[in-house]
Motif scaffolding. Structure first.
Motif, PDB file in Angstrom:
ATOM      1  N   UNK A  47      22.979  47.972  88.907  1.00  0.00           N
ATOM      2  CA  UNK A  47      21.575  47.937  88.470  1.00  0.00           C
ATOM      3  C   UNK A  47      20.678  48.834  89.328  1.00  0.00           C
ATOM      4  N   UNK A  48      21.239  49.868  89.899  1.00  0.00           N
ATOM      5  CA  UNK A  48      20.485  50.768  90.758  1.00  0.00           C
ATOM      6  C   UNK A  48      19.454  51.546  89.936  1.00  0.00           C
ATOM      7  N   UNK A  49      18.193  51.531  90.391  1.00  0.00           N
ATOM      8  CA  UNK A  49      17.127  52.270  89.727  1.00  0.00           C
ATOM      9  C   UNK A  49      16.593  51.632  88.465  1.00  0.00           C
ATOM     10  N   UNK A  50      17.126  50.487  88.066  1.00  0.00           N
ATOM     11  CA  UNK A  50      16.692  49.824  86.834  1.00  0.00           C
ATOM     12  C   UNK A  50      15.373  49.095  87.085  1.00  0.00           C
ATOM     13  N   UNK A  51      14.480  49.130  86.093  1.00  0.00           N
ATOM     14  CA  UNK A  51      13.203  48.422  86.196  1.00  0.00           C
ATOM     15  C   UNK A  51      13.118  47.238  85.240  1.00  0.00           C
ATOM     16  N   UNK A  52      13.676  47.393  84.029  1.00  0.00           N
ATOM     17  CA  UNK A  52      13.630  46.327  83.030  1.00  0.00           C
ATOM     18  C   UNK A  52      15.034  46.114  82.475  1.00  0.00           C
ATOM     19  N   UNK A  53      15.440  44.845  82.387  1.00  0.00           N
ATOM     20  CA  UNK A  53      16.744  44.486  81.831  1.00  0.00           C
ATOM     21  C   UNK A  53      16.523  43.632  80.587  1.00  0.00           C
ATOM     22  N   UNK A  54      17.047  44.088  79.445  1.00  0.00           N
ATOM     23  CA  UNK A  54      16.997  43.324  78.202  1.00  0.00           C
ATOM     24  C   UNK A  54      18.242  42.445  78.138  1.00  0.00           C
ATOM     25  N   UNK A  55      18.041  41.147  77.924  1.00  0.00           N
ATOM     26  CA  UNK A  55      19.156  40.210  78.061  1.00  0.00           C
ATOM     27  C   UNK A  55      19.091  39.138  76.978  1.00  0.00           C
ATOM     28  N   UNK A  56      20.166  38.940  76.221  1.00  0.00           N
ATOM     29  CA  UNK A  56      20.164  37.845  75.250  1.00  0.00           C
ATOM     30  C   UNK A  56      20.243  36.506  75.963  1.00  0.00           C
ATOM     31  N   UNK A  57      19.555  35.511  75.408  1.00  0.00           N
ATOM     32  CA  UNK A  57      19.586  34.172  75.987  1.00  0.00           C
ATOM     33  C   UNK A  57      20.182  33.157  75.038  1.00  0.00           C
ATOM     34  N   UNK A  58      20.878  33.644  73.993  1.00  0.00           N
ATOM     35  CA  UNK A  58      21.475  32.748  73.007  1.00  0.00           C
ATOM     36  C   UNK A  58      22.991  32.747  73.171  1.00  0.00           C
ATOM     37  N   UNK A  59      23.729  32.496  72.107  1.00  0.00           N
ATOM     38  CA  UNK A  59      25.180  32.382  72.156  1.00  0.00           C
ATOM     39  C   UNK A  59      25.866  33.653  72.638  1.00  0.00           C
ATOM     40  N   UNK A  60      25.171  34.794  72.576  1.00  0.00           N
ATOM     41  CA  UNK A  60      25.784  36.047  73.005  1.00  0.00           C
ATOM     42  C   UNK A  60      25.981  36.092  74.524  1.00  0.00           C
ATOM     43  N   UNK A  61      25.108  35.390  75.261  1.00  0.00           N
ATOM     44  CA  UNK A  61      25.093  35.527  76.716  1.00  0.00           C
ATOM     45  C   UNK A  61      26.424  35.171  77.379  1.00  0.00           C
ATOM     46  N   UNK A  62      27.023  33.993  77.123  1.00  0.00           N
ATOM     47  CA  UNK A  62      28.299  33.686  77.788  1.00  0.00           C
ATOM     48  C   UNK A  62      29.403  34.670  77.416  1.00  0.00           C
ATOM     49  N   UNK A  63      29.388  35.151  76.183  1.00  0.00           N
ATOM     50  CA  UNK A  63      30.423  36.098  75.760  1.00  0.00           C
ATOM     51  C   UNK A  63      30.334  37.404  76.537  1.00  0.00           C
TER      52      UNK A  63
END
Length: 588
Positions: A411-427
């Motif tokens: 995550x070097x140099x990253x400012x914003x991370x888009x992240x699912x919080x539903x069933x996709x996350x554990x997968x």
């Protein structure tokens, strides 16, 4: 014989009377100089020409015209301004002329003074006025009112408009003075306003000449896109995509060759119930907070057509009119910041050039807009996604085309991370190449921003590992006024309560974090149905519950999501644009 002698006597009398009248007229006009006859004055010198010039004269006294010799109407507070007042039409036989002047800031008296002028040969005299300027915290309008009296009678008066900026704004004045600006102004309305702010724009006569311009800014004056000038569209589109900032002022039409997302209302009517969505934290509106700034847009002149709000891409609503039409809400954008390629377009569908001399708010808006574009608008942030492709994000968001690559492991140099919080996350948690959850949690606590999409109860452990805090879900109350505690520019800039209601869904359980004290703790900064923002350590966690997939393509919902993502700094794909080769084909 008697009749002939009588006729000769009558003719002689009429000749003598004619000569007397002619000599009297010549005497009263002696020494007068028409306004603008002095070649040392430029026609676009701004405050050199007064907004009001009137004269009440006594018998035998010619009107006295006044001008300010120096160009540039930008003043710095807490200093002394020196301006040369030029008076024309003085009568050598009238003796000394008494002057009195007043400087008013936002209508309040700031300074006053007096002076004496002696008539010179040719009817032109000069007097240097030294005007002490008060300290101000924000830009404000200043009006200098000058009155000339001859033997106690009013011989002339004028009001000169200026714009007063805080003392620390000298870089702004220097920026405007040294900017390289191209001006396409076929109706000649923008040139005087720009000159009075200290700019010396390069006037461009044909749109094609802008294709190779390499300056700092392109300005299109009112009427630049009038019928028959459609060739300007692809030229500006190509220049904006290459990174050139563009200011577009009060147009009767906007062709699709500029952008399919910049469209004007066919007609738009305001009413006493019209409200104004006013992004007070935007730099363009500096000095216009409060009812006065919003009232300027609410009192828009008839015939000025606002923009339709865009529905995709990166844009910021700076000022917008809102009118209820039955159950529907009509939105007319008066001031819009719009990203096109690598460049930024600001479209001002307000009569800034027409109102420039009579309304200080128009002067402040124009100066702020020029400074904003010349200083470099706020860039988008480096954004990545927690996944292999946009297919790993909810369809509602991926349809907006966020320009985000898969997250690097460090995550070097990253400012914003888009992240699912539903069933996709554990997968995705164990997907090859993606950062481990512990690294994402460190990224958040160390100052990064995580946009958590559709958080759900079935991934509670994943959400706890991300935030390092207790996670729970509760039934959302009815929509209540949002309080954005993070300050402006905030997440809700350019978004109204009617828009936020689109995120609410009755009966849905809402994501919440348990507050933890301390610098590395958790603190809520915005809580409304469908949207929550928390300070987590030094970082920011934004949880967004997206509407149903079938509703995401609706114009108002798509526009709302694009505004939220823009405020977060997420770069979005604007969709199909102008063919880069269009400018080449135009000249063939």
């Amino acid at each position: 014989m008697t009749d002939a002698r009588a006729r000769r006597t009558l003719i002689a009398f009429l000749v003598i009377l004619t000569l007397v009248v002619f000599l009297r007229l010549a005497s009263s006009a002696r020494g007068s100089t028409p306004s603008g006859a002095d070649s040392g004055f430029r026609s676009a010198s701004g405050p050199a020409h007064p907004r009001v010039a009137a004269a009440g004269t006594g018998p035998g006294t010619a009107p006295v015209a006044m001008q300010i010799e120096e160009s540039g109407g930008l003043l710095l507070a807490a200093s002394t301004a020196h301006r040369t007042l030029v008076l024309r039409g003085l009568q050598p036989r009238s003796g000394d002329l008494e002057l009195d002047w007043e400087a008013r800031v936002a209508g309040d008296l700031a300074a006053r003074g007096t002076g004496t002028v002696v008539a010179r040969s040719g009817g032109v005299s000069r007097l240097v006025l030294s005007i002490p300027l008060p300290a101000v915290e924000r830009p404000a309008g200043l009006e200098l009112e000058v009155r000339a009296r001859d033997a106690g009678r009013l011989a002339g008066e004028a009001i000169f408009p200026f714009t007063l900026y805080p003392a620390g704004a000298r870089p702004l004045a220097d920026l405007l003075a040294h900017a390289r600006v191209a001006l396409y102004d076929p109706e000649g309305k923008a040139a005087p306003a720009l000159a009075s702010l200290g700019l010396s724009p390069e006037v461009v006569r044909a749109p094609e000449n802008l294709a190779l311009y390499r300056g700092d800014l392109i300005v299109v004056g009112p009427g630049g896109f009038a019928r028959g000038r459609e060739a300007l569209g692809p030229v500006l589109a190509a220049r904006a995509r290459s990174g050139m900032p563009v200011l577009i002022l009060d147009q009767p039409s906007l062709p699709g060759t500029l952008s399919e997302d910049l469209r004007l209302w066919p007609s738009f009517s305001v009413s006493p119930e019209t409200s104004v969505l006013f992004s007070a934290g935007h730099p363009i509106l500096d000095g216009l907070a409060g009812a006065g700034g919003a009232a300027y847009f609410a009192s828009a002149r008839s015939g000025v057509r606002p923009l339709l709000p865009p529905t995709r891409g990166n844009f910021r609503i700076v000022a917008e009119l809102r009118v209820r039409s039955g159950p529907a809400l009509e939105e007319g954008v008066s001031l819009l910041e719009f990203a096109l390629g690598s460049g930024t377009i600001v479209a001002a569908q307000a009569a800034l050039c027409d109102d420039f001399r009579s309304d200080a708010r128009a002067r402040i808006l124009l100066a702020n807009t020029l400074a904003y574009l010349l200083g470099g608008p706020r860039p988008m942030k480096k954004t990545v996604l927690y996944g292999q492709s946009l297919d790993d994000l909810p369809a509602c968001l991926s349809a907006l085309g966020p320009r985000a690559l898969p997250a690097p492991a460090d995550l070097e140099g990253v400012e914003v991370l888009l992240m699912p919080g539903d069933w996709r996350a554990p997968r995705l948690r164990g997907a090859r190449g993606l950062p481990p959850l512990a690294r994402v949690a460190s990224f958040l606590h160390e100052g990064g921003t995580v946009l958590l999409l559709n958080p759900q109860t079935l991934v509670l452990d994943f959400l706890r590992g991300l935030s390092g805090a207790g996670v729970y879900f509760e039934a959302a109350p009815d929509l209540f006024p949002a309080r954005d505690q993070a300050g402006e520019p905030g997440l809700l800039q350019g978004i109204g309560p009617e828009d936020l209601a689109l995120l609410a869904r009755p009966g849905r359980a809402e994501f919440r974090l348990r507050a933890l004290p301390g610098a590395d703790g958790v603190e809520p900064t915005l809580i409304i149905p469908g949207l929550a923002r928390y300070r987590v350590g030094a970082g920011t966690l934004v949880a967004l519950a997206l509407p149903d997939t079938g509703d995401c393509s609706l114009p108002r919902i798509s526009s709302l999501l694009a505004r939220l993502l823009t405020n977060l700094g997420v770069p979005l794909d604007p969709g199909p644009g102008i063919d880069p080769e269009a400018i080449t084909r135009l000249s063939e």
